[in-house]
Design a protein around this motif. Structure first.
Motif, PDB file in Angstrom:
ATOM      1  N   TYR A   1       0.795  -1.234   0.000  1.00  0.00           N
ATOM      2  CA  TYR A   1       0.000   0.000   0.000  1.00  0.00           C
ATOM      3  C   TYR A   1       0.825   1.280   0.000  1.00  0.00           C
ATOM      4  CZ  TYR A   1      -3.883  -3.112   1.158  1.00  0.00           C
ATOM      5  OH  TYR A   1      -4.827  -4.114   1.136  1.00  0.00           O
ATOM      6  N   GLN A   2       2.157   1.195  -0.090  1.00  0.00           N
ATOM      7  CA  GLN A   2       2.986   2.384   0.077  1.00  0.00           C
ATOM      8  C   GLN A   2       2.762   3.446  -1.004  1.00  0.00           C
ATOM      9  OE1 GLN A   2       7.252   1.808  -0.504  1.00  0.00           O
ATOM     10  NE2 GLN A   2       6.860  -0.130  -1.531  1.00  0.00           N
ATOM     11  N   ASN A   3       2.331   3.041  -2.171  1.00  0.00           N
ATOM     12  CA  ASN A   3       2.116   4.013  -3.249  1.00  0.00           C
ATOM     13  C   ASN A   3       0.642   4.403  -3.405  1.00  0.00           C
ATOM     14  OD1 ASN A   3       4.886   4.096  -4.001  1.00  0.00           O
ATOM     15  ND2 ASN A   3       4.635   2.149  -5.081  1.00  0.00           N
ATOM     16  N   THR A   4      -0.170   4.091  -2.411  1.00  0.00           N
ATOM     17  CA  THR A   4      -1.585   4.475  -2.441  1.00  0.00           C
ATOM     18  C   THR A   4      -1.810   5.671  -1.528  1.00  0.00           C
ATOM     19  OG1 THR A   4      -2.276   3.103  -0.567  1.00  0.00           O
ATOM     20  CG2 THR A   4      -2.139   2.029  -2.728  1.00  0.00           C
ATOM     21  N   SER A   5      -3.022   6.176  -1.555  1.00  0.00           N
ATOM     22  CA  SER A   5      -3.364   7.323  -0.702  1.00  0.00           C
ATOM     23  C   SER A   5      -3.798   6.889   0.698  1.00  0.00           C
ATOM     24  CB  SER A   5      -4.493   8.125  -1.356  1.00  0.00           C
ATOM     25  OG  SER A   5      -5.639   7.303  -1.526  1.00  0.00           O
ATOM     26  N   LEU A   6      -3.761   5.562   0.965  1.00  0.00           N
ATOM     27  CA  LEU A   6      -4.239   5.059   2.251  1.00  0.00           C
ATOM     28  C   LEU A   6      -3.288   5.378   3.405  1.00  0.00           C
ATOM     29  CD1 LEU A   6      -5.604   1.530   1.244  1.00  0.00           C
ATOM     30  CD2 LEU A   6      -6.916   3.596   1.731  1.00  0.00           C
ATOM     31  N   LEU A   7      -2.001   5.485   3.099  1.00  0.00           N
ATOM     32  CA  LEU A   7      -1.006   5.650   4.162  1.00  0.00           C
ATOM     33  C   LEU A   7      -0.732   7.125   4.430  1.00  0.00           C
ATOM     34  CD1 LEU A   7       1.492   2.763   3.340  1.00  0.00           C
ATOM     35  CD2 LEU A   7      -0.525   2.754   4.785  1.00  0.00           C
ATOM     36  N   ASP A   8      -1.446   7.674   5.419  1.00  0.00           N
ATOM     37  CA  ASP A   8      -1.251   9.070   5.788  1.00  0.00           C
ATOM     38  C   ASP A   8      -0.197   9.168   6.894  1.00  0.00           C
ATOM     39  OD1 ASP A   8      -2.526   8.082   8.006  1.00  0.00           O
ATOM     40  OD2 ASP A   8      -4.350   9.275   7.772  1.00  0.00           O
ATOM     41  N   ASP A   9      -0.084  10.364   7.484  1.00  0.00           N
ATOM     42  CA  ASP A   9       0.927  10.582   8.525  1.00  0.00           C
ATOM     43  C   ASP A   9       0.736   9.646   9.717  1.00  0.00           C
ATOM     44  OD1 ASP A   9       2.038  12.579   6.998  1.00  0.00           O
ATOM     45  OD2 ASP A   9       0.977  14.200   8.022  1.00  0.00           O
TER      46      ASP A   9
END
Length: 426
Positions: A81-89
């Motif tokens: 998931y590192q290149n998705t928008s799921l991983l926020d701050d």
């Protein structure tokens, strides 16, 4: 009309997925809050399309249950998931924390360094990770890169300096306290960490000033003061402070026993007995407190009292046996220490406990019978025979038993010889 039905079906499916995701999130939070991380991990693995919150919660669960398996899982989820928008701050902070808790400092550093946008919680996760992995100097260096630290970062700085006591650490603690004490250093936890750092760095006077000037003194602050007094060999002050506390917890009672053990006297023994009598039927005295109680009795030369307590305990842990053995050595009854060793030598915990073997060797040295000494050596696991303190004690034991050649053999096999080793051979 067909289009309308399709849209309606999709809408229902979306609501169903959202509902399932919401239920999974609520359940995962509950599992983590109740320290059942494995159930949170199992739940995550049942969700086909997790949202960012669930991923963050997975990282939190793995941080709570550090292992190679947890580390592999967080890395695989991160990779996916590192290149998705799921991983926020929040997710990035939780991921750093999980890596650090699992002992992977290098990958945590790489992620942190590559992050374009670093928020304060990420600095906090890195600092806490460095402290947990016994790298306080890195935590201190990182703190000094932060322009406007919050209270959590200041607390972590104090913890790092407490782990690395020095004149430099003391100056940093005092300068930070001076700069932020009117703005950020307010909570009991931060003040407790400040007191602990000052005490660890040997500045009892400044710690006393912080404690005295605090409007509300929490039980943890009393504990930090007592622990600091004991560390700085000012046990009388620790005992005096205990007497000011109306409702001590198990930590405070343990510290009192430690203080009395450091200051053995008839007065200390009377106080220990009074506290034991008052709290022996309460749930306050856990294993640490009971071990410290035995140690205090032994240090105050009341061997019979220590034995009475020890034999009545329904649940005995290895440190209690260690406290008894140490007490027997102090009171010149090494045969009793060896009798205890024989009772526990087959326990799995004993076979990896350096301290128990050290006490056993010292007991054999006091008895100084060659056959007894050899029997003890035969019991010691091979990896512990490489320990420098074990080797030094063996040299002393063989020397007292009159087996000079065996002492010389241990001395010759030492990989590094310290002053104690030379003293043992002389």
């Amino acid at each position: 009309m067909v289009t309308s039905r399709v849209q309606k079906t999709c809408s229902i499916n979306d609501r169903t997925k959202h509902h399932q995701s919401l239920l999974a999130t609520i359940a995962a939070v509950g599992y983590i809050d109740n320290e059942i991380p494995q159930k949170a991990i199992d739940l995550f693995q049942q969700v086909k399309n997790p949202n960012g919150i669930l991923i963050t919660l997975l990282f939190n669960a793995c941080a709570q249950l550090p292992s190679q398996q947890s580390l592999d899982l967080v890395k695989s989820v991160w990779k996916k998931y590192q290149n998705t928008s799921l991983l926020d701050d929040h997710a990035l902070t939780a991921f750093i924390d999980a890596l650090m808790r699992c002992g992977d400092v290098k990958d945590a550093e790489t992620l942190f360094d590559q992050s374009a946008h670093k928020v304060l919680p990420m600095y906090g996760a890195m600092m806490k990770g460095y402290i947990d992995n016994t790298l306080p100097e890195k935590a201190i260096d990182l703190f000094q890169l932060v322009k406007n630290p919050n209270e959590i970062l200041i607390l972590l700085l104090f913890n790092a300096c407490a782990q690395l006591p020095s004149e430099q650490s003391l100056n940093l603690v005092k300068n930070t306290w001076k700069q932020y004490n009117t703005k950020l250093i307010r909570s009991e936890n931060t003040l407790t960490s400040l007191i602990d750092a000052l005490m660890k760095c040997g500045d009892a006077k400044s710690a006393e000033s912080v404690f005295t000037e605090s409007w509300h003194k929490s039980i943890s602050m009393y504990g930090a003061m007592m622990k600091g007094y004991i560390k700085n060999e000012m046990s009388t002050k620790a005992i005096d402070l205990f007497k000011q506390i109306k409702d001590p917890n198990d930590v405070i009672i343990t510290l009192l026993f430690n203080a009395c053990a450091q200051l053995p006297s008839e007065q200390s023994l009377s106080l220990v007995k009074a506290v034991w009598k008052k709290y022996q039927n309460a749930s306050l005295l856990h294993d640490h407190a009971l071990t410290a109680l035995i140690d205090a009795f032994m240090k105050c030369r009341d061997v019979k009292g220590a034995e009475t307590i020890f034999h009545k305990l329904p649940h005995k842990v290895l440190p209690m046996y260690g406290a008894m053995m140490k007490g027997y050595l102090l009171n010149k009854t090494p045969s009793n220490a060896l009798d205890l060793y024989r009772q526990i030598k087959t326990m799995k915990e004993t076979q990896s406990d350096f301290f128990i073997y050290l006490l056993t060797i010292n007991a054999s040295a006091q008895i100084a019978i060659a056959s007894e000494c050899q029997a003890i050596v035969d019991d010691i696991p091979q990896h512990l025979l490489l320990n420098i303190q074990i080797c030094n004690s063996l040299i002393d034991m063989w020397g007292k038993a009159g087996c000079v050649q065996k002492a010389e053999q241990v001395f010759t096999n030492l990989s590094s010889i310290d002053q104690v080793g030379y003293a043992s051979m002389s």
